[in-house]
Motif scaffolding. Sequence first.
Motif, PDB file in Angstrom:
ATOM      1  N   ALA A  70       2.716   2.869  10.329  1.00 36.60           N
ATOM      2  CA  ALA A  70       2.564   3.384   8.972  1.00 36.60           C
ATOM      3  C   ALA A  70       1.113   3.690   8.707  1.00 36.60           C
ATOM      4  O   ALA A  70       0.214   3.200   9.372  1.00 36.60           O
ATOM      5  N   ALA A  71       0.895   4.509   7.664  1.00 37.93           N
ATOM      6  CA  ALA A  71      -0.470   4.889   7.337  1.00 37.93           C
ATOM      7  C   ALA A  71      -1.318   3.684   7.003  1.00 37.93           C
ATOM      8  O   ALA A  71      -2.519   3.683   7.185  1.00 37.93           O
ATOM      9  N   GLY A  72      -0.703   2.638   6.477  1.00 34.03           N
ATOM     10  CA  GLY A  72      -1.452   1.448   6.095  1.00 34.03           C
ATOM     11  C   GLY A  72      -1.476   0.383   7.155  1.00 34.03           C
ATOM     12  O   GLY A  72      -1.866  -0.731   6.886  1.00 34.03           O
ATOM     13  N   SER A  73      -1.015   0.646   8.387  1.00 36.19           N
ATOM     14  CA  SER A  73      -0.973  -0.360   9.425  1.00 36.19           C
ATOM     15  C   SER A  73      -2.365  -0.628   9.975  1.00 36.19           C
ATOM     16  O   SER A  73      -3.339  -0.009   9.579  1.00 36.19           O
ATOM     17  N   ALA A 100      -6.658  12.212   6.449  1.00 40.97           N
ATOM     18  CA  ALA A 100      -5.471  12.200   7.298  1.00 40.97           C
ATOM     19  C   ALA A 100      -4.218  12.616   6.539  1.00 40.97           C
ATOM     20  O   ALA A 100      -3.127  12.648   7.102  1.00 40.97           O
ATOM     21  N   GLY A 101      -4.373  12.930   5.241  1.00 39.78           N
ATOM     22  CA  GLY A 101      -3.239  13.357   4.431  1.00 39.78           C
ATOM     23  C   GLY A 101      -2.494  12.231   3.746  1.00 39.78           C
ATOM     24  O   GLY A 101      -1.458  12.466   3.109  1.00 39.78           O
ATOM     25  N   ALA A 102      -2.976  10.984   3.872  1.00 37.66           N
ATOM     26  CA  ALA A 102      -2.314   9.845   3.239  1.00 37.66           C
ATOM     27  C   ALA A 102      -2.565   9.847   1.731  1.00 37.66           C
ATOM     28  O   ALA A 102      -3.697  10.070   1.275  1.00 37.66           O
ATOM     29  N   THR A 103      -1.525   9.604   0.963  1.00 34.79           N
ATOM     30  CA  THR A 103      -1.633   9.552  -0.499  1.00 34.79           C
ATOM     31  C   THR A 103      -2.483   8.357  -0.923  1.00 34.79           C
ATOM     32  O   THR A 103      -2.371   7.267  -0.362  1.00 34.79           O
ATOM     33  N   LEU A 104      -3.315   8.573  -1.934  1.00 33.22           N
ATOM     34  CA  LEU A 104      -4.169   7.513  -2.468  1.00 33.22           C
ATOM     35  C   LEU A 104      -3.669   7.097  -3.844  1.00 33.22           C
ATOM     36  O   LEU A 104      -3.161   7.910  -4.614  1.00 33.22           O
ATOM     37  N   TYR A 105      -3.831   5.803  -4.151  1.00 39.46           N
ATOM     38  CA  TYR A 105      -3.211   5.210  -5.345  1.00 39.46           C
ATOM     39  C   TYR A 105      -4.204   4.431  -6.195  1.00 39.46           C
ATOM     40  O   TYR A 105      -5.273   4.026  -5.740  1.00 39.46           O
ATOM     41  N   ARG A 106      -3.781   4.181  -7.441  1.00 39.52           N
ATOM     42  CA  ARG A 106      -4.490   3.298  -8.362  1.00 39.52           C
ATOM     43  C   ARG A 106      -3.513   2.243  -8.868  1.00 39.52           C
ATOM     44  O   ARG A 106      -2.301   2.417  -8.803  1.00 39.52           O
ATOM     45  N   PRO A 164     -10.422   1.766  -8.643  1.00 41.35           N
ATOM     46  CA  PRO A 164     -10.377   1.411  -7.222  1.00 41.35           C
ATOM     47  C   PRO A 164      -9.235   2.145  -6.521  1.00 41.35           C
ATOM     48  O   PRO A 164      -8.153   2.325  -7.090  1.00 41.35           O
ATOM     49  N   VAL A 165      -9.477   2.576  -5.285  1.00 37.87           N
ATOM     50  CA  VAL A 165      -8.547   3.436  -4.561  1.00 37.87           C
ATOM     51  C   VAL A 165      -7.877   2.660  -3.419  1.00 37.87           C
ATOM     52  O   VAL A 165      -8.530   1.916  -2.682  1.00 37.87           O
ATOM     53  N   TYR A 166      -6.560   2.894  -3.255  1.00 35.47           N
ATOM     54  CA  TYR A 166      -5.768   2.194  -2.242  1.00 35.47           C
ATOM     55  C   TYR A 166      -4.882   3.174  -1.460  1.00 35.47           C
ATOM     56  O   TYR A 166      -4.580   4.267  -1.927  1.00 35.47           O
ATOM     57  N   ARG A 167      -4.432   2.725  -0.289  1.00 31.40           N
ATOM     58  CA  ARG A 167      -3.320   3.349   0.413  1.00 31.40           C
ATOM     59  C   ARG A 167      -2.109   2.434   0.253  1.00 31.40           C
ATOM     60  O   ARG A 167      -2.247   1.288  -0.169  1.00 31.40           O
ATOM     61  N   TYR A 168      -0.930   2.939   0.629  1.00 32.66           N
ATOM     62  CA  TYR A 168       0.290   2.123   0.590  1.00 32.66           C
ATOM     63  C   TYR A 168       0.816   1.945   2.008  1.00 32.66           C
ATOM     64  O   TYR A 168       0.984   2.929   2.739  1.00 32.66           O
ATOM     65  N   ALA A 169       1.075   0.708   2.413  1.00 34.02           N
ATOM     66  CA  ALA A 169       1.459   0.413   3.791  1.00 34.02           C
ATOM     67  C   ALA A 169       2.761   1.085   4.214  1.00 34.02           C
ATOM     68  O   ALA A 169       2.976   1.334   5.395  1.00 34.02           O
ATOM     69  N   LYS A 170       3.645   1.379   3.257  1.00 35.18           N
ATOM     70  CA  LYS A 170       4.948   1.946   3.613  1.00 35.18           C
ATOM     71  C   LYS A 170       4.961   3.470   3.655  1.00 35.18           C
ATOM     72  O   LYS A 170       5.987   4.058   3.982  1.00 35.18           O
ATOM     73  N   GLY A 172       4.542   6.470   5.630  1.00 30.05           N
ATOM     74  CA  GLY A 172       4.519   6.642   7.073  1.00 30.05           C
ATOM     75  C   GLY A 172       3.735   7.835   7.571  1.00 30.05           C
ATOM     76  O   GLY A 172       3.484   7.950   8.761  1.00 30.05           O
ATOM     77  N   GLY A 173       3.363   8.764   6.698  1.00 31.59           N
ATOM     78  CA  GLY A 173       2.644   9.931   7.168  1.00 31.59           C
ATOM     79  C   GLY A 173       2.231  10.832   6.028  1.00 31.59           C
ATOM     80  O   GLY A 173       2.505  10.548   4.852  1.00 31.59           O
ATOM     81  N   PRO A 174       1.559  11.936   6.332  1.00 30.61           N
ATOM     82  CA  PRO A 174       1.100  12.875   5.303  1.00 30.61           C
ATOM     83  C   PRO A 174       2.254  13.367   4.437  1.00 30.61           C
ATOM     84  O   PRO A 174       3.364  13.612   4.936  1.00 30.61           O
ATOM     85  N   GLY A 175       1.991  13.482   3.140  1.00 30.30           N
ATOM     86  CA  GLY A 175       2.998  14.016   2.228  1.00 30.30           C
ATOM     87  C   GLY A 175       3.941  12.980   1.658  1.00 30.30           C
ATOM     88  O   GLY A 175       4.748  13.296   0.784  1.00 30.30           O
ATOM     89  N   GLU A 176       3.859  11.735   2.110  1.00 27.20           N
ATOM     90  CA  GLU A 176       4.712  10.684   1.556  1.00 27.20           C
ATOM     91  C   GLU A 176       4.004   9.999   0.395  1.00 27.20           C
ATOM     92  O   GLU A 176       2.786   9.833   0.396  1.00 27.20           O
ATOM     93  N   ALA A 177       4.789   9.602  -0.607  1.00 28.44           N
ATOM     94  CA  ALA A 177       4.236   8.893  -1.761  1.00 28.44           C
ATOM     95  C   ALA A 177       5.244   7.842  -2.219  1.00 28.44           C
ATOM     96  O   ALA A 177       5.645   7.785  -3.374  1.00 28.44           O
ATOM     97  N   LYS A 178       5.653   6.982  -1.257  1.00 33.31           N
ATOM     98  CA  LYS A 178       6.636   5.955  -1.555  1.00 33.31           C
ATOM     99  C   LYS A 178       6.098   4.906  -2.528  1.00 33.31           C
ATOM    100  O   LYS A 178       6.862   4.158  -3.140  1.00 33.31           O
ATOM    101  N   GLY A 179       4.779   4.859  -2.667  1.00 32.69           N
ATOM    102  CA  GLY A 179       4.182   3.872  -3.565  1.00 32.69           C
ATOM    103  C   GLY A 179       4.217   4.262  -5.027  1.00 32.69           C
ATOM    104  O   GLY A 179       3.952   3.425  -5.898  1.00 32.69           O
ATOM    105  N   GLU A 180       4.546   5.516  -5.325  1.00 37.47           N
ATOM    106  CA  GLU A 180       4.566   5.963  -6.716  1.00 37.47           C
ATOM    107  C   GLU A 180       5.581   5.156  -7.525  1.00 37.47           C
ATOM    108  O   GLU A 180       6.760   5.113  -7.211  1.00 37.47           O
TER     109      GLU A 180
END
Length: 337
Positions: A70-73, A100-106, A164-170, A172-180
Amino acid sequence: MDNRRRVTTAGSVIAVLMLAAGCGSGSDTARNVNSVQPASDSKALGGGYDSGYGSGSGSGYGSGAAPAGAAGSAGASTAAAGQLAVREIADVGSVVTDSAGATLYRFDKDTAKPPASNCDGDCAKAWPAVPADDASVSGGMDPAALGAVTRSDGTRQLTLAGWPVYRYAKDGGPGEAKGEGVGGTWHALASDGKKAIDKKGAEKGGGAEKEGKSGDELSVSADAKLGKIVVDGEGRTLYRFDKDSAWPMKFGCLDACLDTWKPAAAVDKAKVSGINSKLVGSVKRPDGTEQLTIDCWPVYLFTGDTAPGQTNGHNKQGLWFAVTDAGKKVPAGGAGG
């Protein structure tokens, strides 16, 4: 000795009964009961349903190590952001991504003024902090929006407009936003530091952006088929899950289930209308976030509902149901079912 033992045992039973009676009874003790930690064996309730509609095994979202690849691994979770860009993601809006195309979160429990991170420990395993070093912006983004905050472990975390900016471990790749929307407190970032989902809604509806938490109100809506049902402050239908448990409090929706069913955020009882506020409470999930409960049942939002007023999640797999204004589940066939 025997008399004392019998007295102690009887007192323990009475205490448990009093606690159980408060949950869902409409008394003022309901919220206290709702705040108990879920039982550790709750994951056993979630198995046997695929496609994210109730499947769930493992420790629950937000509390475990990142899945392999996963992007957060490991490695990727601490990688520098590189050049930030803006990417359009369906149902979320224009979100900020790393190189790398990973979505960033707050995180709603953080603050931007002054910048402060409140995601540590197990939370940081599921939501890895993005390092502040070696970050830049692409065209269309304001370089002045980038900053840094020092975390409790002494590392420097990237901030965007103070958040503060985060990634989400789940993811898996560019274009995913499972953390929303996870926990009602995590949101993909827009280029100005606001929530991408709020900006998308404002653009679609032509209204003002909402900077407060989504789901910060609770009301009742009249549905032609289901009758009076409980909705959040944005008019989205709330659902309960038959594989959850109200007493003792256990979660049946964990892991992959949470990609489809998002826990509704706890609300201020002063902003509740149309339903007895004594039925409204919250429960702490495995990742430490507070989930809204109605009549002691955890409630969720369905990702298949793409607009306010939709009830696409009702009677999904015979397990998910909208909630009545009395705090009960709507029958499978609707108000008259």
